[in-house]
Design a protein around this motif. Structure first.
Motif, PDB file in Angstrom:
ATOM      1  N   MET A 164       0.853  -1.199   0.000  1.00  0.00           N
ATOM      2  CA  MET A 164       0.000   0.000   0.000  1.00  0.00           C
ATOM      3  C   MET A 164       0.883   1.241   0.000  1.00  0.00           C
ATOM      4  N   GLY A 165       0.531   2.215  -0.825  1.00  0.00           N
ATOM      5  CA  GLY A 165       1.300   3.456  -0.834  1.00  0.00           C
ATOM      6  C   GLY A 165       2.107   3.591  -2.112  1.00  0.00           C
ATOM      7  N   ASP A 166       1.445   3.377  -3.294  1.00  0.00           N
ATOM      8  CA  ASP A 166       2.154   3.561  -4.564  1.00  0.00           C
ATOM      9  C   ASP A 166       2.591   5.017  -4.691  1.00  0.00           C
ATOM     10  N   ILE A 167       1.691   5.905  -4.221  1.00  0.00           N
ATOM     11  CA  ILE A 167       1.988   7.346  -4.266  1.00  0.00           C
ATOM     12  C   ILE A 167       1.877   7.876  -2.837  1.00  0.00           C
ATOM     13  N   ILE A 168       2.899   8.560  -2.380  1.00  0.00           N
ATOM     14  CA  ILE A 168       2.845   9.188  -1.049  1.00  0.00           C
ATOM     15  C   ILE A 168       2.763  10.700  -1.232  1.00  0.00           C
ATOM     16  N   VAL A 169       1.828  11.328  -0.514  1.00  0.00           N
ATOM     17  CA  VAL A 169       1.723  12.792  -0.544  1.00  0.00           C
ATOM     18  C   VAL A 169       2.098  13.312   0.849  1.00  0.00           C
ATOM     19  N   PHE A 170       3.337  13.770   0.995  1.00  0.00           N
ATOM     20  CA  PHE A 170       3.742  14.407   2.253  1.00  0.00           C
ATOM     21  C   PHE A 170       3.124  15.809   2.279  1.00  0.00           C
ATOM     22  N   GLY A 171       2.366  16.105   3.329  1.00  0.00           N
ATOM     23  CA  GLY A 171       1.690  17.408   3.399  1.00  0.00           C
ATOM     24  C   GLY A 171       0.303  17.347   2.781  1.00  0.00           C
ATOM     25  N   GLY A 172      -0.303  16.154   2.771  1.00  0.00           N
ATOM     26  CA  GLY A 172      -1.597  15.950   2.102  1.00  0.00           C
ATOM     27  C   GLY A 172      -2.803  16.458   2.867  1.00  0.00           C
ATOM     28  N   ASP A 173      -2.587  17.025   4.070  1.00  0.00           N
ATOM     29  CA  ASP A 173      -3.718  17.642   4.773  1.00  0.00           C
ATOM     30  C   ASP A 173      -3.817  19.129   4.430  1.00  0.00           C
ATOM     31  N   GLY A 174      -2.868  19.648   3.650  1.00  0.00           N
ATOM     32  CA  GLY A 174      -2.779  21.095   3.465  1.00  0.00           C
ATOM     33  C   GLY A 174      -3.663  21.641   2.350  1.00  0.00           C
ATOM     34  N   TYR A 175      -3.528  22.930   2.146  1.00  0.00           N
ATOM     35  CA  TYR A 175      -4.340  23.668   1.159  1.00  0.00           C
ATOM     36  C   TYR A 175      -4.242  23.045  -0.241  1.00  0.00           C
ATOM     37  N   ILE A 176      -3.004  22.794  -0.705  1.00  0.00           N
ATOM     38  CA  ILE A 176      -2.819  22.169  -2.025  1.00  0.00           C
ATOM     39  C   ILE A 176      -2.848  20.644  -1.901  1.00  0.00           C
ATOM     40  N   GLY A 177      -2.242  20.124  -0.825  1.00  0.00           N
ATOM     41  CA  GLY A 177      -2.065  18.677  -0.684  1.00  0.00           C
ATOM     42  C   GLY A 177      -3.375  17.904  -0.622  1.00  0.00           C
ATOM     43  N   TRP A 178      -4.396  18.486   0.032  1.00  0.00           N
ATOM     44  CA  TRP A 178      -5.666  17.758   0.144  1.00  0.00           C
ATOM     45  C   TRP A 178      -6.363  17.633  -1.221  1.00  0.00           C
ATOM     46  N   PRO A 179      -6.603  18.736  -1.944  1.00  0.00           N
ATOM     47  CA  PRO A 179      -7.218  18.547  -3.275  1.00  0.00           C
ATOM     48  C   PRO A 179      -6.329  17.751  -4.230  1.00  0.00           C
ATOM     49  N   LEU A 180      -5.005  17.824  -4.067  1.00  0.00           N
ATOM     50  CA  LEU A 180      -4.116  17.007  -4.908  1.00  0.00           C
ATOM     51  C   LEU A 180      -4.349  15.523  -4.607  1.00  0.00           C
ATOM     52  N   SER A 181      -4.446  15.181  -3.326  1.00  0.00           N
ATOM     53  CA  SER A 181      -4.646  13.772  -2.953  1.00  0.00           C
ATOM     54  C   SER A 181      -5.975  13.254  -3.506  1.00  0.00           C
ATOM     55  N   LEU A 182      -7.023  14.096  -3.418  1.00  0.00           N
ATOM     56  CA  LEU A 182      -8.331  13.704  -3.975  1.00  0.00           C
ATOM     57  C   LEU A 182      -8.201  13.451  -5.476  1.00  0.00           C
ATOM     58  N   GLU A 183      -7.502  14.350  -6.152  1.00  0.00           N
ATOM     59  CA  GLU A 183      -7.362  14.239  -7.603  1.00  0.00           C
ATOM     60  C   GLU A 183      -6.587  12.974  -7.977  1.00  0.00           C
ATOM     61  N   LEU A 184      -5.515  12.696  -7.246  1.00  0.00           N
ATOM     62  CA  LEU A 184      -4.702  11.512  -7.549  1.00  0.00           C
ATOM     63  C   LEU A 184      -5.514  10.237  -7.318  1.00  0.00           C
ATOM     64  N   ALA A 185      -6.261  10.208  -6.199  1.00  0.00           N
ATOM     65  CA  ALA A 185      -7.038   9.007  -5.877  1.00  0.00           C
ATOM     66  C   ALA A 185      -8.119   8.773  -6.926  1.00  0.00           C
ATOM     67  N   ASN A 186      -8.710   9.862  -7.430  1.00  0.00           N
ATOM     68  CA  ASN A 186      -9.735   9.733  -8.475  1.00  0.00           C
ATOM     69  C   ASN A 186      -9.132   9.350  -9.818  1.00  0.00           C
ATOM     70  N   SER A 187      -8.011   9.977 -10.152  1.00  0.00           N
ATOM     71  CA  SER A 187      -7.433   9.776 -11.492  1.00  0.00           C
ATOM     72  C   SER A 187      -6.683   8.461 -11.618  1.00  0.00           C
ATOM     73  N   PHE A 188      -6.169   7.948 -10.502  1.00  0.00           N
ATOM     74  CA  PHE A 188      -5.418   6.684 -10.537  1.00  0.00           C
ATOM     75  C   PHE A 188      -6.107   5.685  -9.604  1.00  0.00           C
ATOM     76  N   PRO A 189      -7.324   5.203  -9.984  1.00  0.00           N
ATOM     77  CA  PRO A 189      -8.092   4.363  -9.069  1.00  0.00           C
ATOM     78  C   PRO A 189      -7.406   3.036  -8.735  1.00  0.00           C
ATOM     79  N   ASN A 190      -6.434   2.631  -9.571  1.00  0.00           N
ATOM     80  CA  ASN A 190      -5.741   1.365  -9.275  1.00  0.00           C
ATOM     81  C   ASN A 190      -4.471   1.563  -8.455  1.00  0.00           C
ATOM     82  N   LYS A 191      -4.203   2.793  -8.082  1.00  0.00           N
ATOM     83  CA  LYS A 191      -3.030   3.086  -7.251  1.00  0.00           C
ATOM     84  C   LYS A 191      -3.482   3.417  -5.836  1.00  0.00           C
TER      85      LYS A 191
END
Ligand SMILES: NC(=O)c1ccc[n+]([C@@H]2O[C@H](COP(=O)([O-])OP(=O)(O)OC[C@H]3O[C@@H](n4cnc5c(N)ncnc54)[C@H](O)[C@@H]3O)[C@@H](O)[C@H]2O)c1
Length: 387
Positions: free
Chosen positions: A1-28
């Motif tokens: 688990m953890g193909d992609i790690i987002v350090f700082g994923g609770d932040g202003y940019i990090g949270w919407p980035l994490s949502l986008e990555l999870a949506n765009s790469f559903p198999n990761k």
């Protein structure tokens, strides 16, 4: 688990980035890592996100409900702790790492010696831990790190996207060298140092690093965060954490003058949040060559502070808000207002992005944030700290 790690994923940019990555790469599997430093420091200086932000547990539950996906998870961890970061890399051996976990405000880094030392320690130890983690446990991983456009020196020279040959006294350098960096605050100095650390890690360890020279980001929401109230990202507007357009938009909503620092002729690069996320996502599986310290200038447009105030004023008027401008009353950073003209090379974003108009992002931000008008703490916007 953890193909992609987002350090700082609770932040202003990090949270919407994490949502986008999870949506765009559903198999990761996307792993968010954060220690909530920004939530704590914002509260410490009396700031509060204008948009209400949920706990990480509530955010993840909302993501699962809205999307039906389970590929987004969280681990609380301090990036500045070498043992924890090395163990994380050993456990996950990620394919892609985003590093956004910084103390990210210039005014905070200039508040006093404790805040300056905290900024330097947090940002530099954190980044060193990430590149050592990659070197030891995931040498093929692609690191996308957030630098800052504000770290470039701006002496009136055009800014290249990467190294360039420079000439002095009629003699040209034999090899390309990094464009000069300069800073008047400790936060941006950590970005300059990060750039040097990244260069070393690429040259000596053959790592793949994309160094995103990020201009100031504006936007109150993205398509993904608008899917559910619990998916809101933070929106800071106080004098320490609020960036310039955030402060103007909040002042326009509150019906108080927009406080332009100094004459307002100084310039700032601005990028819309949705566009910033789009570029960061596009980089994930699109690394440069191993050993290349790749620079991406994430700066689709630059504006004088006066122009930014005008954009907010005109969009506020469309909504029937009375927005006025107050100039020359405050100059907390002792900016002299002299702006030398320069062009910015933006080959990467030009090849993948049609930038959103700033006016439309400001209109959207005003419309979205109006509902929180009664939450605005007007005194927290006025600059009381100088450096
Ligand atoms: N927002 C902008 O306009 C802008 C402009 C240029 C560059 N950047 C850079 O982009 C990145 C993200 O910025 P942001 O606006 O989302 O900031 P933010 O403060 O909202 O997000 C940073 C996140 O990193 C976390 N963090 C900080 N130190 C940590 C540590 N030691 N361990 C774990 N987590 C830690 C914070 O808690 C926070 O959630 C930063 O590196 C920032 O310097 C932002």
């Amino acid at each position: 688990m953890g193909d992609i790690i987002v350090f700082g994923g609770d932040g202003y940019i990090g949270w919407p980035l994490s949502l986008e990555l999870a949506n765009s790469f559903p198999n990761k599997e996307i792993l968010i890592v954060d220690n909530f430093l920004t939530r704590r420091n914002s509260a410490k200086v009396g700031g509060k996100s204008l948009s209400p932000i949920c706990s990480m547990e509530e955010r993840l539950a909302a993501f699962r409900e809205v999307t039906g996906q389970t590929n987004l998870s969280f681990r609380e961890l301090d990036c500045a702790n070498s043992d924890q970061v090395m163990a994380l890399f050993a456990e996950f051996k990620p394919e892609v790492v985003y590093h956004l976990a910084h103390q990210r405000t210039a005014p905070y880094s200039m508040l006093g010696v404790k805040e300056a030392v905290e900024t330097i320690t947090n940002n530099e130890a954190g980044f060193l831990n990430v590149i050592w983690g990659m070197k030891e446990h995931a040498p093929d991983c692609h690191l996308v790190k957030l630098g800052s456009f504000g770290a470039y020196a701006k002496p009136g020279l055009d800014i290249p996207e990467g190294n360039a040959k420079i000439s002095l006294n009629g003699k040209e350098s034999a090899v390309p060298v990094p464009f000069p960096r300069a800073s008047d605050d400790f936060y941006h100095i950590t970005k300059i140092n990060d750039g040097n650390f990244a260069g070393l890690a690429c040259r000596k360890w053959n790592l793949k690093i994309s160094d995103v020279m990020q201009s100031t980001v504006f936007g109150a929401a993205t398509e993904r965060t608008l899917q559910d109230d619990r998916l809101c990202t933070r929106f800071d507007y106080d004098e320490i954490f609020g960036t310039v357009v955030n402060r103007f938009v909040t002042q326009a909503i509150a019906g108080v003058p927009m406080t332009v620092y100094g004459s307002g002729t100084q310039t700032s690069g601005i990028m819309v949040l949705e566009d910033c996320i789009e570029i960061l996502k596009s980089l994930a599986y699109n690394p440069g060559a191993a050993g290349q310290h790749r620079i991406v200038n994430n700066c689709p447009g630059k504006y004088s502070i006066n122009e930014l105030a005008e954009v907010v004023q005109s969009e506020a008027e469309v909504l029937g808000l009375q927005a006025s401008v107050c100039r020359d009353k405050y100059n907390p950073r002792f900016e002299d207002g002299t702006a030398y003209d320069y062009a910015v090379e933006t080959k990467y974003i030009d090849s993948v992005l049609t930038p959103t108009e700033l006016n439309s992002a400001v209109a959207q931000g005003l419309g979205f944030l109006l509902q929180f008008k009664c939450e605005i703490d007007i005194p927290s916007i006025e600059p009381t700290h100088t450096w």
